[in-house]
Enzyme design. Structure first.
Site, PDB file in Angstrom:
ATOM      1  N   ASN A  45     -12.721  -3.393   2.758  1.00  0.00           N
ATOM      2  CA  ASN A  45     -13.804  -2.420   2.785  1.00  0.00           C
ATOM      3  C   ASN A  45     -14.698  -2.720   1.593  1.00  0.00           C
ATOM      4  OD1 ASN A  45     -12.633  -1.139   5.045  1.00  0.00           O
ATOM      5  ND2 ASN A  45     -11.284   0.056   3.712  1.00  0.00           N
ATOM      6  N   ASP A  73       0.868  -1.177   0.000  1.00  0.00           N
ATOM      7  CA  ASP A  73       0.000   0.000   0.000  1.00  0.00           C
ATOM      8  C   ASP A  73       0.905   1.227   0.000  1.00  0.00           C
ATOM      9  OD1 ASP A  73      -1.702   2.234   0.991  1.00  0.00           O
ATOM     10  OD2 ASP A  73      -3.191   0.680   1.261  1.00  0.00           O
ATOM     11  N   ILE A  74       0.596   2.168  -0.898  1.00  0.00           N
ATOM     12  CA  ILE A  74       1.456   3.332  -1.094  1.00  0.00           C
ATOM     13  C   ILE A  74       1.454   4.270   0.125  1.00  0.00           C
ATOM     14  CG2 ILE A  74      -0.199   4.912  -2.202  1.00  0.00           C
ATOM     15  CD1 ILE A  74       3.265   4.074  -3.570  1.00  0.00           C
ATOM     16  N   GLN A  98     -14.660   1.867   1.072  1.00  0.00           N
ATOM     17  CA  GLN A  98     -13.890   1.441  -0.105  1.00  0.00           C
ATOM     18  C   GLN A  98     -13.704   2.625  -1.056  1.00  0.00           C
ATOM     19  OE1 GLN A  98     -15.653  -1.743  -2.448  1.00  0.00           O
ATOM     20  NE2 GLN A  98     -13.789  -2.013  -3.665  1.00  0.00           N
ATOM     21  N   HIS A 109      -9.984  -5.544  -2.778  1.00  0.00           N
ATOM     22  CA  HIS A 109      -8.637  -5.706  -2.218  1.00  0.00           C
ATOM     23  C   HIS A 109      -8.704  -5.991  -0.731  1.00  0.00           C
ATOM     24  CE1 HIS A 109      -9.736  -1.437  -2.239  1.00  0.00           C
ATOM     25  NE2 HIS A 109      -9.056  -1.314  -1.112  1.00  0.00           N
ATOM     26  N   PHE A 110      -7.822  -6.844  -0.287  1.00  0.00           N
ATOM     27  CA  PHE A 110      -7.683  -7.134   1.137  1.00  0.00           C
ATOM     28  C   PHE A 110      -6.447  -6.408   1.647  1.00  0.00           C
ATOM     29  CE2 PHE A 110     -10.418 -10.452  -0.299  1.00  0.00           C
ATOM     30  CZ  PHE A 110     -11.269 -10.691   0.770  1.00  0.00           C
ATOM     31  N   HIS A 111      -6.629  -5.667   2.726  1.00  0.00           N
ATOM     32  CA  HIS A 111      -5.505  -5.009   3.393  1.00  0.00           C
ATOM     33  C   HIS A 111      -4.932  -5.970   4.429  1.00  0.00           C
ATOM     34  CE1 HIS A 111      -6.604  -0.658   2.476  1.00  0.00           C
ATOM     35  NE2 HIS A 111      -7.761  -1.235   2.228  1.00  0.00           N
TER      36      HIS A 111
HETATM   37  P1  AMP Z   1      -9.720   1.349   0.325  1.00  0.00           P
HETATM   38  O1  AMP Z   1     -10.099   2.571   1.088  1.00  0.00           O
HETATM   39  O2  AMP Z   1     -10.025   0.082   1.085  1.00  0.00           O
HETATM   40  O3  AMP Z   1     -10.309   1.346  -1.065  1.00  0.00           O
HETATM   41  O4  AMP Z   1      -8.162   1.373   0.220  1.00  0.00           O
HETATM   42  C1  AMP Z   1      -7.461   1.806  -0.907  1.00  0.00           C
HETATM   43  C2  AMP Z   1      -5.997   1.738  -0.564  1.00  0.00           C
HETATM   44  O5  AMP Z   1      -5.256   1.805  -1.769  1.00  0.00           O
HETATM   45  C3  AMP Z   1      -5.512   2.892   0.319  1.00  0.00           C
HETATM   46  O6  AMP Z   1      -4.958   2.374   1.530  1.00  0.00           O
HETATM   47  C4  AMP Z   1      -4.455   3.584  -0.546  1.00  0.00           C
HETATM   48  O7  AMP Z   1      -3.348   4.047   0.189  1.00  0.00           O
HETATM   49  C5  AMP Z   1      -4.068   2.490  -1.522  1.00  0.00           C
HETATM   50  N1  AMP Z   1      -3.569   2.955  -2.808  1.00  0.00           N
HETATM   51  C6  AMP Z   1      -4.115   3.890  -3.618  1.00  0.00           C
HETATM   52  N2  AMP Z   1      -3.398   4.029  -4.751  1.00  0.00           N
HETATM   53  C7  AMP Z   1      -2.367   3.146  -4.658  1.00  0.00           C
HETATM   54  C8  AMP Z   1      -1.279   2.822  -5.510  1.00  0.00           C
HETATM   55  N3  AMP Z   1      -1.081   3.407  -6.695  1.00  0.00           N
HETATM   56  N4  AMP Z   1      -0.397   1.872  -5.086  1.00  0.00           N
HETATM   57  C9  AMP Z   1      -0.570   1.275  -3.887  1.00  0.00           C
HETATM   58  N5  AMP Z   1      -1.580   1.537  -3.052  1.00  0.00           N
HETATM   59  C10 AMP Z   1      -2.480   2.464  -3.423  1.00  0.00           C
END
Ligand code: AMP
Ligand code: ZN
Length: 131
Positions: free
Chosen positions: A84, A28-29, A91, A97-99
């Site tokens: 989420n 995650d970025i 989300q 996606h799974f964190h």
């Molecule tokens: P969600 O709120 O569950 O949709 O989480 C989206 C996640 O994606 C967030 O934690 C962001 O930091 C992550 N994210 C967004 N863009 C990127 C990217 N280009 N590379 C890696 N992670 C990302």
């Protein structure tokens, strides 16, 4: 094409941790803690309702693998697995996606608040769920 589909296609860069035929795992970025990993199906599905059971199995196997890496290679004592499901649940990226969120003692992160069921409420909800 959604941002995670662009990552799968190699059109935008990512810190890839693991990849197989059906699944991609990358950092995650904006990590909660360093080593925060996202695990996604390569085939676009917006949420759990859209993904096939076969692809979901493949994703969950990688979630388990990534959890092992977080503990063994990064020495965290534990982690949260979160998904989420839909914008109402937080989300932001519309690709399932799974964190995997590594945890540190007293890191101040808290889960949601809980409450008691009112009289008869649990029975009522169970009736809806199972009828
Ligand atoms: P969600 O709120 O569950 O949709 O989480 C989206 C996640 O994606 C967030 O934690 C962001 O930091 C992550 N994210 C967004 N863009 C990127 C990217 N280009 N590379 C890696 N992670 C990302
Ligand atoms: Zn996508």
């Amino acid at each position: 094409m959604c941002i995670f589909c662009q990552i799968v296609a190699g059109k935008i860069p990512s810190y890839k941790v693991y990849e197989d035929e059906k699944v991609l795992a990358f950092l995650d970025i904006k990590p909660v803690h360093p080593g925060h990993i996202l695990v996604i199906p390569k085939k676009h599905s917006a949420n759990l309702e859209e993904i096939s059971e076969e692809d979901l199995k493949a994703v969950m196997i990688v979630v388990k693998k990534m959890g092992n890496l977080i503990k063994k290679k990064l020495s965290y004592a534990g982690y949260n697995v979160t998904e989420n499901n839909d914008p109402i649940a937080g989300q932001e990226i519309p690709h399932l996606h799974f964190h995997l969120i590594p945890r540190i003692a007293d890191d101040g992160l808290s889960n949601w608040t809980q409450r008691e069921y009112a009289d008869g409420e649990a029975k009522e909800v169970l009736q809806k769920l199972t009828s």
